[in-house]
Structure formats: C-alpha cells, structure tokens
Write a protein that holds these residues in place. Structure first.
Motif, mmCIF file in Angstrom:
data_model
loop_
_atom_site.group_PDB
_atom_site.id
_atom_site.type_symbol
_atom_site.label_atom_id
_atom_site.label_comp_id
_atom_site.label_asym_id
_atom_site.label_seq_id
_atom_site.Cartn_x
_atom_site.Cartn_y
_atom_site.Cartn_z
ATOM 1 N N ILE A 1 0.823 -1.639 -0.404
ATOM 2 C CA ILE A 1 0.260 -0.249 -0.383
ATOM 3 C C ILE A 1 0.854 1.798 0.290
ATOM 4 O O ILE A 1 1.724 1.245 1.018
ATOM 5 N N SER A 2 1.079 2.302 -0.565
ATOM 6 C CA SER A 2 1.394 2.962 -1.227
ATOM 7 C C SER A 2 1.267 4.305 0.430
ATOM 8 O O SER A 2 -0.430 4.475 0.524
ATOM 9 N N THR A 3 2.251 4.732 1.475
ATOM 10 C CA THR A 3 2.103 5.326 2.267
ATOM 11 C C THR A 3 2.777 6.033 2.064
ATOM 12 O O THR A 3 4.003 6.014 1.652
ATOM 13 N N ASP A 4 2.710 7.519 3.270
ATOM 14 C CA ASP A 4 3.468 8.451 2.961
ATOM 15 C C ASP A 4 3.917 8.346 4.727
ATOM 16 O O ASP A 4 3.554 8.266 5.452
ATOM 17 N N VAL A 5 5.511 7.593 4.683
ATOM 18 C CA VAL A 5 5.580 8.185 6.238
ATOM 19 C C VAL A 5 6.090 9.367 7.188
ATOM 20 O O VAL A 5 5.268 8.917 8.072
ATOM 21 N N GLY A 6 5.766 10.146 6.976
ATOM 22 C CA GLY A 6 5.408 10.708 7.313
ATOM 23 C C GLY A 6 3.771 11.662 7.974
ATOM 24 O O GLY A 6 3.692 12.135 8.672
ATOM 25 N N ASN A 7 2.765 10.156 7.362
ATOM 26 C CA ASN A 7 1.438 10.380 8.061
ATOM 27 C C ASN A 7 1.326 9.539 8.947
ATOM 28 O O ASN A 7 1.069 8.058 8.405
ATOM 29 N N HIS A 8 1.140 9.613 10.372
ATOM 30 C CA HIS A 8 1.030 8.891 11.254
ATOM 31 C C HIS A 8 0.100 8.083 10.881
ATOM 32 O O HIS A 8 -0.194 6.789 11.249
ATOM 33 N N SER A 9 -1.535 8.275 11.084
ATOM 34 C CA SER A 9 -2.731 7.937 10.597
ATOM 35 C C SER A 9 -2.554 6.444 9.327
ATOM 36 O O SER A 9 -3.360 5.730 10.060
ATOM 37 N N ALA A 10 -2.078 7.268 8.381
ATOM 38 C CA ALA A 10 -2.112 6.376 7.340
ATOM 39 C C ALA A 10 -0.433 5.545 7.815
ATOM 40 O O ALA A 10 -1.319 4.318 7.136
ATOM 41 N N LEU A 11 0.431 4.912 8.450
ATOM 42 C CA LEU A 11 0.448 4.010 8.746
ATOM 43 C C LEU A 11 0.078 3.581 10.054
ATOM 44 O O LEU A 11 0.136 2.202 9.769
ATOM 45 N N GLU A 12 -0.583 4.354 10.240
ATOM 46 C CA GLU A 12 -1.544 3.073 11.529
ATOM 47 C C GLU A 12 -2.385 2.519 10.899
ATOM 48 O O GLU A 12 -2.641 0.887 11.426
ATOM 49 N N ALA A 13 -2.563 3.131 10.123
ATOM 50 C CA ALA A 13 -3.582 1.590 9.248
ATOM 51 C C ALA A 13 -3.032 0.977 8.512
ATOM 52 O O ALA A 13 -3.391 -0.175 8.339
ATOM 53 N N LEU A 14 -2.508 1.147 8.045
ATOM 54 C CA LEU A 14 -1.756 0.153 6.930
ATOM 55 C C LEU A 14 -0.633 -1.385 7.792
ATOM 56 O O LEU A 14 -1.016 -2.287 7.843
ATOM 57 N N ILE A 15 -0.065 -0.744 9.032
ATOM 58 C CA ILE A 15 -0.251 -1.692 9.806
ATOM 59 C C ILE A 15 -0.558 -2.517 10.851
ATOM 60 O O ILE A 15 -1.193 -3.924 10.364
ATOM 61 N N ASN A 16 -2.387 -1.763 10.671
ATOM 62 C CA ASN A 16 -3.041 -2.584 11.722
ATOM 63 C C ASN A 16 -3.630 -3.615 10.399
ATOM 64 O O ASN A 16 -3.886 -4.855 10.513
ATOM 65 N N LEU A 17 -3.566 -3.297 9.166
ATOM 66 C CA LEU A 17 -3.615 -3.916 8.002
ATOM 67 C C LEU A 17 -3.378 -5.125 7.623
ATOM 68 O O LEU A 17 -3.256 -6.091 7.751
ATOM 69 N N GLY A 18 -1.266 -4.474 7.863
ATOM 70 C CA GLY A 18 -0.782 -6.434 8.172
ATOM 71 C C GLY A 18 -0.976 -6.867 9.080
ATOM 72 O O GLY A 18 -0.227 -8.183 9.385
ATOM 73 N N LEU A 19 -1.039 -6.545 10.169
ATOM 74 C CA LEU A 19 -1.152 -7.497 11.532
ATOM 75 C C LEU A 19 -2.442 -8.646 11.330
ATOM 76 O O LEU A 19 -3.156 -9.553 11.794
ATOM 77 N N GLU A 20 -3.623 -7.561 10.901
ATOM 78 C CA GLU A 20 -5.011 -8.121 10.403
ATOM 79 C C GLU A 20 -4.573 -9.912 9.370
ATOM 80 O O GLU A 20 -5.205 -10.494 9.588
ATOM 81 N N ARG A 21 -4.082 -9.413 8.174
ATOM 82 C CA ARG A 21 -3.403 -10.745 7.288
ATOM 83 C C ARG A 21 -2.535 -11.331 7.964
ATOM 84 O O ARG A 21 -2.729 -12.213 7.204
ATOM 85 N N PHE A 22 -1.712 -10.549 8.667
ATOM 86 C CA PHE A 22 -0.468 -12.127 8.859
ATOM 87 C C PHE A 22 -0.396 -12.285 10.388
ATOM 88 O O PHE A 22 0.380 -13.659 11.047
ATOM 89 N N SER A 23 -1.682 -11.704 10.894
ATOM 90 C CA SER A 23 -0.894 -12.105 12.591
ATOM 91 C C SER A 23 -0.470 -11.786 13.046
ATOM 92 O O SER A 23 -0.830 -11.019 14.369
ATOM 93 N N GLN A 24 0.872 -11.858 12.550
ATOM 94 C CA GLN A 24 2.069 -10.886 13.537
ATOM 95 C C GLN A 24 3.209 -10.901 12.358
ATOM 96 O O GLN A 24 3.241 -10.605 11.080
ATOM 97 N N ILE A 25 3.916 -9.432 13.008
ATOM 98 C CA ILE A 25 5.170 -9.002 12.121
ATOM 99 C C ILE A 25 6.063 -8.947 12.889
ATOM 100 O O ILE A 25 6.364 -8.662 14.361
ATOM 101 N N ASP A 26 7.364 -9.796 12.312
ATOM 102 C CA ASP A 26 8.485 -9.737 13.097
ATOM 103 C C ASP A 26 9.857 -9.145 13.153
ATOM 104 O O ASP A 26 10.238 -9.372 13.850
ATOM 105 N N VAL A 27 9.466 -8.314 12.303
ATOM 106 C CA VAL A 27 10.698 -7.937 11.657
ATOM 107 C C VAL A 27 10.015 -6.140 10.831
ATOM 108 O O VAL A 27 9.209 -6.072 10.268
ATOM 109 N N LEU A 28 10.840 -5.125 11.394
ATOM 110 C CA LEU A 28 10.614 -3.422 11.083
ATOM 111 C C LEU A 28 11.635 -3.570 9.885
ATOM 112 O O LEU A 28 12.617 -2.782 10.941
ATOM 113 N N VAL A 29 11.972 -2.675 8.968
ATOM 114 C CA VAL A 29 13.053 -2.617 8.465
ATOM 115 C C VAL A 29 12.778 -1.270 7.715
ATOM 116 O O VAL A 29 11.812 -1.017 7.006
#
Length: 262
Positions: free
Chosen positions: A56-84
């Motif tokens: 998903i295309s996101t501006d990393v300076g946009n906190h709320s957009a990143l929050e939505a993306l991470i929530n979608l990621g956790l819903e899809r995969f249940s867990q995230i092991d590595v943040l780069v």
C-alpha cells in the motif's frame, strides 16, 4: 506460520532489494512507498516467489496512514516479526541555501518516518517480547559531510535513536540494529535534491567500484536480523567511519579541504 517483515521505501533501490531477499528466504511482506506503480511491481515480484504481500502506497510522515497500514498488516498476517525503516531522501546544500521547507521535508521523512513506525509497531513487539527493528542510516550519520547539514542532521538523529533504543529494548527481547551504507548505486538521483552541486558528478561517483549496490545493503540488513549485531557498516563506508572515530580532527580537516579545492 511464515515470518513477516514490514519494509518502508520498498519500491526501489535498497528497499526493493531487501523485500526480495526476505521473500526468497521465506518471509511474507508488508511493503510501502510513495510511488504506487513501482511498489506494485515489487509486489508482483514477491508473489512470483510464492510469498504473500500487502503493498500500500503511504507517506511515512503520515502517522494515521501508517497506523492504518500496520493494522491491515497485522489483520492479514497476525504478526510482524521485522521492521525495516528504510524510506529516506537526500539533499546536498550549504546551510545558507537550505530553506525551512527543506529542513521540514528531510526531517519528516528521514527521522519522523522512523519514529512513526517504531511508535506504532512497538506495542506489538512488546506484547510478544520479540521482534527486530532495523534502521537504515548512512555513513552520513557517522561522519559529518560538508554541504549536507540537513541530511547529516537527520541521519545522526537516526544513529542516536537506534543506539539508545537498543539499550531500552534489547533487555525486553527486541533486537535493534543500525545499518549504515555508503553512497549506494540505486535510484538515488530520482529523489535527491542538489543545490550548488553538479548531479553529473554524482552520476560519475555512482559508477565507482567503491559504491555499494542495493543488494549489498539488503544482505547487511538480512545479516543484522539473522545474526543479531548492534551495527553494520556497509562497504566503503567502513573506512571514513573508522577514521572519523579514531582521528576526527584529521578526517574532518580533509573533508573541509576537499570542499575548498572543488
């Protein structure tokens, strides 16, 4: 369940190489960048490796957009092991020609982008008492570079963020590492801003055998996750970083001399 990595700035260069390397090693991916078409092209390459991906295309300076993306990621995969944390921009300019708008752009992407993702991912990592945070910095966050004050400020801040965060989080099972490349031959020029410098000189520099390749940095990121270490200096960045640590006045004097003779 396959492990999952979340990578910012993943549409090209270091981020793309890192996403593909993790996919080849059995990871599913959550990837983001500002350029939607390039990001989707990377996602297709990941799918061709038989890995799942949320792009998903996101501006990393946009906190709320990143929050939505991470929530979608956790819903899809249940867990995230590595943040780069990799998204970033570069600018060369003397301080006198660096506007407040330039400063805001550099800091918003290069520093706040990292802070946002860490802030949002940390509750998940703390709850699981595990996870890896890899912050891609620069040798410009270890060595002061003339006419790059804004860029070096952002990257020195990333170095400080990484080192202090490691002290805080590693006792809680969360690994934190900084990966610091030298100039990297990627799509760097597309996003870089040059003031009082010649882009053609940078193009010539990018053809040097001493320049890192995106795959070199991706491998360093992978190694930082698989063989936990506090810091990885990539390629030719090792020399100026080592010299500046031992002989700062000499190293910085040589850098100043270089600017006077150009």
């Amino acid at each position: 369940m396959s492990p999952t990595a979340f990578i910012t700035g993943a549409s090209q260069g270091i981020g793309k190489a890192t996403a593909l390397l993790f996919a080849k090693n059995g990871y599913d991916l959550v990837i983001t960048a500002r350029t939607k078409d390039k990001l989707e092209a990377v996602a297709e390459e990941i799918r061709s490796l038989n890995r799942q991906v949320l792009a998903i295309s996101t501006d990393v300076g946009n906190h709320s957009a990143l929050e939505a993306l991470i929530n979608l990621g956790l819903e899809r995969f249940s867990q995230i092991d590595v943040l780069v944390n990799n998204a970033g921009i570069c600018m060369t300019a003397p301080m006198a020609k660096t506007t407040i708008e330039d400063w805001q752009t550099i800091i918003n992407v290069n520093l706040w982008g990292y802070i946002h993702t860490i802030n949002l991912m940390l509750p998940h990592f703390l709850e699981r008492k595990q996870g890896s945070i890899i912050n891609v910095g620069s040798f410009g966050g270890k060595v002061p570079l003339p006419n790059m004050t804004a860029y070096c400020t952002s990257k020195y801040a990333v170095t400080g963020l990484t080192e202090t965060l490691r002290l805080e989080l590693e006792p809680q099972g969360i690994h934190v590492s900084g990966v610091h490349p030298s100039v990297t031959n990627s799509d760097f020029l597309e996003r870089a801003v040059f003031k009082d410098s010649d882009p053609e000189q940078m193009k010539q520099m990018l053809s040097s055998p001493f320049v890192s390749q995106p795959e070199d940095v991706a491998q360093a990121i992978w190694d930082a996750v698989k063989y936990p270490q506090a810091e990885v200096i990539v390629g030719s960045a090792k020399v100026p970083t080592f010299l500046n640590r031992l002989f700062p006045s000499i190293t910085q004097g040589m850098l100043q001399l270089g600017t006077k003779t150009n």
